[in-house]
Design a protein around this motif. Sequence first.
Motif, short mmCIF file in Angstrom:
data_model
loop_
_atom_site.label_atom_id
_atom_site.label_comp_id
_atom_site.label_asym_id
_atom_site.label_seq_id
_atom_site.Cartn_x
_atom_site.Cartn_y
_atom_site.Cartn_z
N GLU A 1 19.33 -10.95 -21.38
CA GLU A 1 20.67 -11.35 -21.78
C GLU A 1 21.01 -12.77 -21.32
OE1 GLU A 1 23.10 -8.34 -19.99
OE2 GLU A 1 22.37 -6.78 -21.36
N SER A 2 20.16 -13.36 -20.49
CA SER A 2 20.44 -14.68 -19.94
C SER A 2 19.18 -15.54 -19.95
CB SER A 2 20.96 -14.56 -18.50
OG SER A 2 20.94 -15.81 -17.85
N ASP A 3 19.20 -16.62 -20.72
CA ASP A 3 18.06 -17.54 -20.73
C ASP A 3 17.82 -18.11 -19.34
OD1 ASP A 3 17.76 -17.12 -23.45
OD2 ASP A 3 18.83 -18.95 -24.01
N GLU A 4 18.89 -18.33 -18.60
CA GLU A 4 18.78 -18.88 -17.24
C GLU A 4 18.02 -17.92 -16.33
OE1 GLU A 4 21.60 -19.89 -13.37
OE2 GLU A 4 22.55 -19.52 -15.31
N VAL A 5 18.35 -16.63 -16.40
CA VAL A 5 17.69 -15.63 -15.56
C VAL A 5 16.24 -15.49 -15.98
CG1 VAL A 5 17.64 -13.20 -14.92
CG2 VAL A 5 19.81 -14.43 -14.97
N VAL A 6 15.97 -15.47 -17.27
CA VAL A 6 14.58 -15.38 -17.76
C VAL A 6 13.77 -16.56 -17.24
CG1 VAL A 6 13.11 -15.51 -19.81
CG2 VAL A 6 15.09 -13.99 -19.79
N GLU A 7 14.31 -17.75 -17.35
CA GLU A 7 13.61 -18.94 -16.88
C GLU A 7 13.33 -18.87 -15.38
OE1 GLU A 7 14.06 -23.81 -16.74
OE2 GLU A 7 15.43 -22.63 -17.97
N ARG A 8 14.31 -18.42 -14.64
CA ARG A 8 14.13 -18.31 -13.19
C ARG A 8 13.07 -17.28 -12.83
NH1 ARG A 8 18.73 -17.40 -8.62
NH2 ARG A 8 17.30 -17.47 -6.86
N LEU A 9 13.11 -16.12 -13.48
CA LEU A 9 12.10 -15.10 -13.21
C LEU A 9 10.71 -15.62 -13.54
CD1 LEU A 9 13.94 -11.97 -14.66
CD2 LEU A 9 13.50 -12.44 -12.23
N ARG A 10 10.61 -16.32 -14.65
CA ARG A 10 9.32 -16.89 -15.06
C ARG A 10 8.85 -17.95 -14.06
NH1 ARG A 10 10.33 -17.73 -20.18
NH2 ARG A 10 11.48 -19.64 -19.76
N ASN A 11 9.71 -18.88 -13.71
CA ASN A 11 9.34 -19.97 -12.81
C ASN A 11 8.97 -19.48 -11.42
OD1 ASN A 11 9.73 -21.82 -14.87
ND2 ASN A 11 11.76 -22.42 -14.17
N GLU A 12 9.72 -18.48 -10.93
CA GLU A 12 9.48 -17.97 -9.58
C GLU A 12 8.47 -16.82 -9.57
OE1 GLU A 12 13.15 -17.20 -7.48
OE2 GLU A 12 14.06 -19.03 -8.31
N GLN A 13 8.02 -16.41 -10.76
CA GLN A 13 7.06 -15.33 -10.91
C GLN A 13 7.51 -14.06 -10.18
OE1 GLN A 13 3.69 -15.38 -12.83
NE2 GLN A 13 5.49 -16.31 -13.74
N ILE A 14 8.79 -13.72 -10.37
CA ILE A 14 9.35 -12.48 -9.83
C ILE A 14 8.91 -11.35 -10.75
CG2 ILE A 14 11.47 -11.21 -9.30
CD1 ILE A 14 11.05 -13.60 -7.45
N VAL A 15 8.31 -10.34 -10.17
CA VAL A 15 7.77 -9.24 -10.97
C VAL A 15 8.89 -8.29 -11.41
CG1 VAL A 15 7.23 -7.73 -9.01
CG2 VAL A 15 5.91 -7.55 -11.11
N LEU A 16 8.75 -7.80 -12.63
CA LEU A 16 9.63 -6.77 -13.17
C LEU A 16 8.81 -5.48 -13.26
CD1 LEU A 16 11.20 -8.70 -16.19
CD2 LEU A 16 12.09 -8.51 -13.86
#
Length: 137
Positions: free
Chosen positions: A31-46
């Motif tokens: 729902e948030s491009d910002e959150v997606v980008e952050r998860l991708r950049n920081e490699q936070i696992v889902l």
Amino acid sequence: MRGEEGPAEYIKEALDVLKVQRIDHGVRCLESDEVVERLRNEQIVLTVCPLSNVSLKVVGDLRDHPLPRLLAEGLKVTISSDDPAYFGGGMLTNHIACAEAFDWDEAVFRQLTRNAIEEAFVTPQRRQELMARLAAA
């Protein structure tokens, strides 16, 4: 932190305030491009639990699950199970259901498994052993 029950902002808050290392489910991040980008950049696992998401009506049908989009976004995703006795599916059942719903090939499942091994709460030695087993399979 569970990322299926609230908006993407909850995921951002968990990252900022709690400094979490993983997000359980995490499907609402889209729902948030910002959150997606952050998860991708920081490699936070889902740690996504697809059958539980269907049972909880996060999605109506597994074929409509955002898992393929999460992968297409370059996010670090694992397939997990959520209370198998209640939601009717352990790890294998979740993997088989995803194979059928998304027509994924072996390469996708190898990547998902690699992600899980990289993010598992295990010793470095155990991680190395698991990676060797994956490479040999």
